[in-house]
Write a protein that holds these residues in place. Structure first.
Motif, PDB file in Angstrom:
ATOM      1  N   LYS A 155       0.811  -1.214   0.000  1.00  0.00           N
ATOM      2  CA  LYS A 155       0.000   0.000   0.000  1.00  0.00           C
ATOM      3  C   LYS A 155       0.844   1.264   0.000  1.00  0.00           C
ATOM      4  O   LYS A 155       0.448   2.273  -0.564  1.00  0.00           O
ATOM      5  N   SER A 156       2.001   1.213   0.630  1.00  0.00           N
ATOM      6  CA  SER A 156       2.875   2.390   0.640  1.00  0.00           C
ATOM      7  C   SER A 156       3.640   2.521  -0.669  1.00  0.00           C
ATOM      8  O   SER A 156       4.296   3.531  -0.898  1.00  0.00           O
ATOM      9  N   GLY A 157       3.576   1.522  -1.530  1.00  0.00           N
ATOM     10  CA  GLY A 157       4.273   1.559  -2.805  1.00  0.00           C
ATOM     11  C   GLY A 157       5.607   0.845  -2.779  1.00  0.00           C
ATOM     12  O   GLY A 157       6.189   0.590  -3.823  1.00  0.00           O
ATOM     13  N   LYS A 158       6.111   0.518  -1.600  1.00  0.00           N
ATOM     14  CA  LYS A 158       7.386  -0.175  -1.456  1.00  0.00           C
ATOM     15  C   LYS A 158       7.246  -1.257  -0.400  1.00  0.00           C
ATOM     16  O   LYS A 158       6.374  -1.200   0.449  1.00  0.00           O
ATOM     17  N   LEU A 159       8.133  -2.224  -0.479  1.00  0.00           N
ATOM     18  CA  LEU A 159       8.206  -3.243   0.564  1.00  0.00           C
ATOM     19  C   LEU A 159       9.485  -3.023   1.361  1.00  0.00           C
ATOM     20  O   LEU A 159      10.555  -2.839   0.793  1.00  0.00           O
ATOM     21  N   HIS A 160       9.353  -3.061   2.660  1.00  0.00           N
ATOM     22  CA  HIS A 160      10.510  -2.920   3.527  1.00  0.00           C
ATOM     23  C   HIS A 160      10.986  -4.303   3.954  1.00  0.00           C
ATOM     24  O   HIS A 160      10.278  -5.290   3.785  1.00  0.00           O
ATOM     25  N   LYS A 161      12.171  -4.345   4.498  1.00  0.00           N
ATOM     26  CA  LYS A 161      12.750  -5.643   4.853  1.00  0.00           C
ATOM     27  C   LYS A 161      11.907  -6.389   5.873  1.00  0.00           C
ATOM     28  O   LYS A 161      11.800  -7.607   5.809  1.00  0.00           O
ATOM     29  N   TRP A 162      11.300  -5.684   6.826  1.00  0.00           N
ATOM     30  CA  TRP A 162      10.479  -6.408   7.808  1.00  0.00           C
ATOM     31  C   TRP A 162       9.214  -6.946   7.155  1.00  0.00           C
ATOM     32  O   TRP A 162       8.729  -7.994   7.543  1.00  0.00           O
ATOM     33  N   ASP A 163       8.658  -6.231   6.151  1.00  0.00           N
ATOM     34  CA  ASP A 163       7.499  -6.751   5.416  1.00  0.00           C
ATOM     35  C   ASP A 163       7.881  -8.019   4.650  1.00  0.00           C
ATOM     36  O   ASP A 163       7.144  -9.001   4.648  1.00  0.00           O
ATOM     37  N   TYR A 164       9.039  -7.957   3.993  1.00  0.00           N
ATOM     38  CA  TYR A 164       9.494  -9.094   3.197  1.00  0.00           C
ATOM     39  C   TYR A 164       9.723 -10.319   4.075  1.00  0.00           C
ATOM     40  O   TYR A 164       9.311 -11.425   3.714  1.00  0.00           O
ATOM     41  N   SER A 165      10.335 -10.139   5.227  1.00  0.00           N
ATOM     42  CA  SER A 165      10.585 -11.295   6.089  1.00  0.00           C
ATOM     43  C   SER A 165       9.272 -11.901   6.585  1.00  0.00           C
ATOM     44  O   SER A 165       9.147 -13.126   6.684  1.00  0.00           O
ATOM     45  N   SER A 166       8.291 -11.069   6.866  1.00  0.00           N
ATOM     46  CA  SER A 166       6.981 -11.583   7.278  1.00  0.00           C
ATOM     47  C   SER A 166       6.312 -12.348   6.143  1.00  0.00           C
ATOM     48  O   SER A 166       5.718 -13.413   6.363  1.00  0.00           O
ATOM     49  N   LEU A 167       6.405 -11.809   4.929  1.00  0.00           N
ATOM     50  CA  LEU A 167       5.799 -12.481   3.783  1.00  0.00           C
ATOM     51  C   LEU A 167       6.491 -13.804   3.468  1.00  0.00           C
ATOM     52  O   LEU A 167       5.828 -14.781   3.102  1.00  0.00           O
ATOM     53  N   VAL A 168       7.804 -13.847   3.617  1.00  0.00           N
ATOM     54  CA  VAL A 168       8.527 -15.097   3.363  1.00  0.00           C
ATOM     55  C   VAL A 168       8.136 -16.155   4.388  1.00  0.00           C
ATOM     56  O   VAL A 168       7.898 -17.312   4.036  1.00  0.00           O
ATOM     57  N   ARG A 169       8.048 -15.772   5.658  1.00  0.00           N
ATOM     58  CA  ARG A 169       7.629 -16.728   6.686  1.00  0.00           C
ATOM     59  C   ARG A 169       6.216 -17.238   6.403  1.00  0.00           C
ATOM     60  O   ARG A 169       5.941 -18.435   6.524  1.00  0.00           O
TER      61      ARG A 169
END
Length: 110
Positions: free
Chosen positions: A61-75
């Motif tokens: 929604k913010s237009g970018k993915l941050h590292k903490w978002d990516y780690s949550s999505l990978v898990r």
């Protein structure tokens, strides 16, 4: 030892070290992911279950993915049985890979 030296030696210096480490960790984890990570999400997006697709859309929604978002999505993807694989060729353009993932999210409106 004077009380001021005691306070400086045993409380202020360790406290400042803790604050420095925590601020570095927060700054590091709030950075944007790189192009390979966007490409991995784009490639696997079609095989994601619906709840994971919603989570990707919420994170984008913010237009970018941050590292903490990516780690949550990978898990979450591993919990759902989907393994993200980085592309074989080097992808250096973050904006292009971000746009490709954003296009997949927009095309998959819920």
């Amino acid at each position: 030892m004077t009380p001021i030296k005691f306070i400086l030696r045993y409380t202020v210096v360790p406290l400042m070290a803790i604050i420095a480490v925590v601020s570095w960790a927060l700054f590091h984890s709030s950075a944007e992911i790189d192009a390979r990570q966007y490409a991995a999400l784009s490639a696997a997006y079609a095989s994601f279950p619906v709840p994971l697709r919603r989570d990707v859309a919420d994170a984008m929604k913010s237009g970018k993915l941050h590292k903490w978002d990516y780690s949550s999505l990978v898990r979450e993807s591993l919990d759902d049985g989907v393994v993200l694989d980085w592309p074989q060729q080097q992808t250096a353009d973050v904006a292009q890979e971000r746009a490709r993932l954003a296009a997949l999210v927009r095309a998959d409106r819920f």
